[in-house]
Design a protein around this motif. Structure first.
Motif, PDB file in Angstrom:
ATOM      1  N   ALA A 120      23.178  18.498  -0.460  1.00  0.00           N
ATOM      2  CA  ALA A 120      22.976  16.898  -1.030  1.00  0.00           C
ATOM      3  C   ALA A 120      21.509  16.698  -0.897  1.00  0.00           C
ATOM      4  O   ALA A 120      20.997  17.067  -0.022  1.00  0.00           O
ATOM      5  N   HIS A 121      21.120  16.017  -1.947  1.00  0.00           N
ATOM      6  CA  HIS A 121      19.576  15.579  -1.940  1.00  0.00           C
ATOM      7  C   HIS A 121      19.053  14.475  -2.536  1.00  0.00           C
ATOM      8  O   HIS A 121      20.237  13.923  -3.379  1.00  0.00           O
ATOM      9  N   GLN A 122      18.190  13.912  -2.745  1.00  0.00           N
ATOM     10  CA  GLN A 122      17.752  12.809  -3.274  1.00  0.00           C
ATOM     11  C   GLN A 122      16.318  13.208  -4.112  1.00  0.00           C
ATOM     12  O   GLN A 122      15.465  14.144  -3.674  1.00  0.00           O
ATOM     13  N   ARG A 123      16.522  12.996  -5.546  1.00  0.00           N
ATOM     14  CA  ARG A 123      15.328  13.590  -6.296  1.00  0.00           C
ATOM     15  C   ARG A 123      15.071  12.389  -7.373  1.00  0.00           C
ATOM     16  O   ARG A 123      15.815  11.715  -7.964  1.00  0.00           O
ATOM     17  N   ASP A 124      13.789  11.811  -7.707  1.00  0.00           N
ATOM     18  CA  ASP A 124      13.229  11.203  -8.686  1.00  0.00           C
ATOM     19  C   ASP A 124      13.109  11.995  -9.770  1.00  0.00           C
ATOM     20  O   ASP A 124      12.088  12.664 -10.122  1.00  0.00           O
ATOM     21  N   GLU A 125      14.206  11.962 -10.805  1.00  0.00           N
ATOM     22  CA  GLU A 125      14.242  12.814 -11.983  1.00  0.00           C
ATOM     23  C   GLU A 125      12.918  12.527 -13.033  1.00  0.00           C
ATOM     24  O   GLU A 125      12.453  13.106 -13.352  1.00  0.00           O
ATOM     25  N   ALA A 126      12.976  11.139 -13.211  1.00  0.00           N
ATOM     26  CA  ALA A 126      11.780  10.777 -14.167  1.00  0.00           C
ATOM     27  C   ALA A 126      10.497  10.938 -13.615  1.00  0.00           C
ATOM     28  O   ALA A 126       9.666  11.249 -14.620  1.00  0.00           O
ATOM     29  N   LYS A 127      10.150  10.752 -12.588  1.00  0.00           N
ATOM     30  CA  LYS A 127       8.894  10.977 -11.943  1.00  0.00           C
ATOM     31  C   LYS A 127       8.480  12.695 -11.828  1.00  0.00           C
ATOM     32  O   LYS A 127       7.604  13.020 -12.433  1.00  0.00           O
ATOM     33  N   ALA A 128       9.600  13.598 -11.732  1.00  0.00           N
ATOM     34  CA  ALA A 128       9.399  14.907 -11.711  1.00  0.00           C
ATOM     35  C   ALA A 128       9.189  15.366 -13.079  1.00  0.00           C
ATOM     36  O   ALA A 128       8.177  16.035 -13.441  1.00  0.00           O
ATOM     37  N   PHE A 129       9.991  14.840 -13.974  1.00  0.00           N
ATOM     38  CA  PHE A 129       9.766  15.188 -15.426  1.00  0.00           C
ATOM     39  C   PHE A 129       8.332  14.741 -15.951  1.00  0.00           C
ATOM     40  O   PHE A 129       7.918  15.432 -16.770  1.00  0.00           O
ATOM     41  N   LYS A 130       8.071  13.669 -15.436  1.00  0.00           N
ATOM     42  CA  LYS A 130       6.840  13.049 -16.190  1.00  0.00           C
ATOM     43  C   LYS A 130       5.577  13.970 -15.505  1.00  0.00           C
ATOM     44  O   LYS A 130       4.701  14.019 -16.410  1.00  0.00           O
ATOM     45  N   LEU A 131       5.651  14.737 -14.399  1.00  0.00           N
ATOM     46  CA  LEU A 131       4.781  15.281 -13.865  1.00  0.00           C
ATOM     47  C   LEU A 131       4.674  16.663 -14.584  1.00  0.00           C
ATOM     48  O   LEU A 131       3.562  17.475 -14.321  1.00  0.00           O
ATOM     49  N   LEU A 132       5.734  17.123 -15.338  1.00  0.00           N
ATOM     50  CA  LEU A 132       5.889  18.594 -15.880  1.00  0.00           C
ATOM     51  C   LEU A 132       4.627  18.565 -16.719  1.00  0.00           C
ATOM     52  O   LEU A 132       4.446  17.783 -17.540  1.00  0.00           O
ATOM     53  N   LYS A 133       3.803  19.586 -16.792  1.00  0.00           N
ATOM     54  CA  LYS A 133       2.781  20.091 -17.601  1.00  0.00           C
ATOM     55  C   LYS A 133       3.224  20.867 -19.045  1.00  0.00           C
ATOM     56  O   LYS A 133       4.412  21.283 -18.806  1.00  0.00           O
TER      57      LYS A 133
END
Length: 192
Positions: A120-133
């Motif tokens: 089980a985890h918490q993830r900020d999907e929008a933030k992670a995807f925005k950081l993707l180069k």
């Protein structure tokens, strides 16, 4: 003479900063070959230009040693869109394509980036995807496992956490799931 003096000054100032930033870390990959690693099942891993190259296959690359609590730093770049892979944590050796027991930090250049599988985890999907180069650019992970806790930094920012890791130790691994990508600068610092 003044150029030489300037160069010595720059080295004297910057070298301790670089050394301090990586203090206590051990290289897991020497940039030349896969010494210290084992290709498991049908993973297609090789080394080119100082990077571990994944060129398809369904298997994984396993570290020699098992780890419990650690900070793992590494870089990855994808060759084309939606290339699937992952970083295995506290993995067992046995399994079919991948280890039977494992946690995985997703390394697919898609909205699934940095998702934690197996707990089980918490993830900020929008933030992670925005950081993707963009493809071909290097992205960084810093993954900290300490007891039941796991924190995933992607390109310098915390994007996922878990307090549900129950397996106390295991191997580090890179997943081969048909993707085409490169890994480099794999280093680890073991924690007490």
């Amino acid at each position: 003479m003044s150029r030489r003096l300037l160069l010595c000054f720059i080295v004297a100032v910057l070298l301790p900063v670089v050394a301090q930033a990586e203090e206590g870390f051990t290289d897991l990959f020497n940039g030349e070959n896969l010494d210290g690693w084992h290709i498991m099942n049908d993973g297609k891993f090789s080394v080119m230009d100082g990077a571990i190259v994944l060129d398809g296959g369904r298997g994984w690359l396993r570290s020699d040693k098992e780890y419990a609590n650690f900070i793992l730093r590494l870089e990855v770049r994808w060759i084309k869109d939606k290339q699937d892979s992952g970083v295995f944590l506290r993995a067992s050796e046995e399994g079919n394509n991948w280890p039977k027991t494992r946690y995985e930090v997703q390394a697919e250049n898609s909205p699934r980036i940095a998702k934690i599988f197996g707990a089980a985890h918490q993830r900020d999907e929008a933030k992670a995807f925005k950081l993707l180069k963009p493809n071909e650019a290097w992205n960084s992970y810093e993954i900290t496992c300490d007891g039941a806790s796991c924190e995933v930094k992607f390109n310098g920012e915390v994007v996922a956490t878990s307090d549900a890791f129950k397996v106390p130790s295991g191997f580090i691994g890179l997943q081969g799931e048909g993707g085409q990508l490169h890994w480099r600068n794999l280093r680890i610092k073991e924690l007490p």
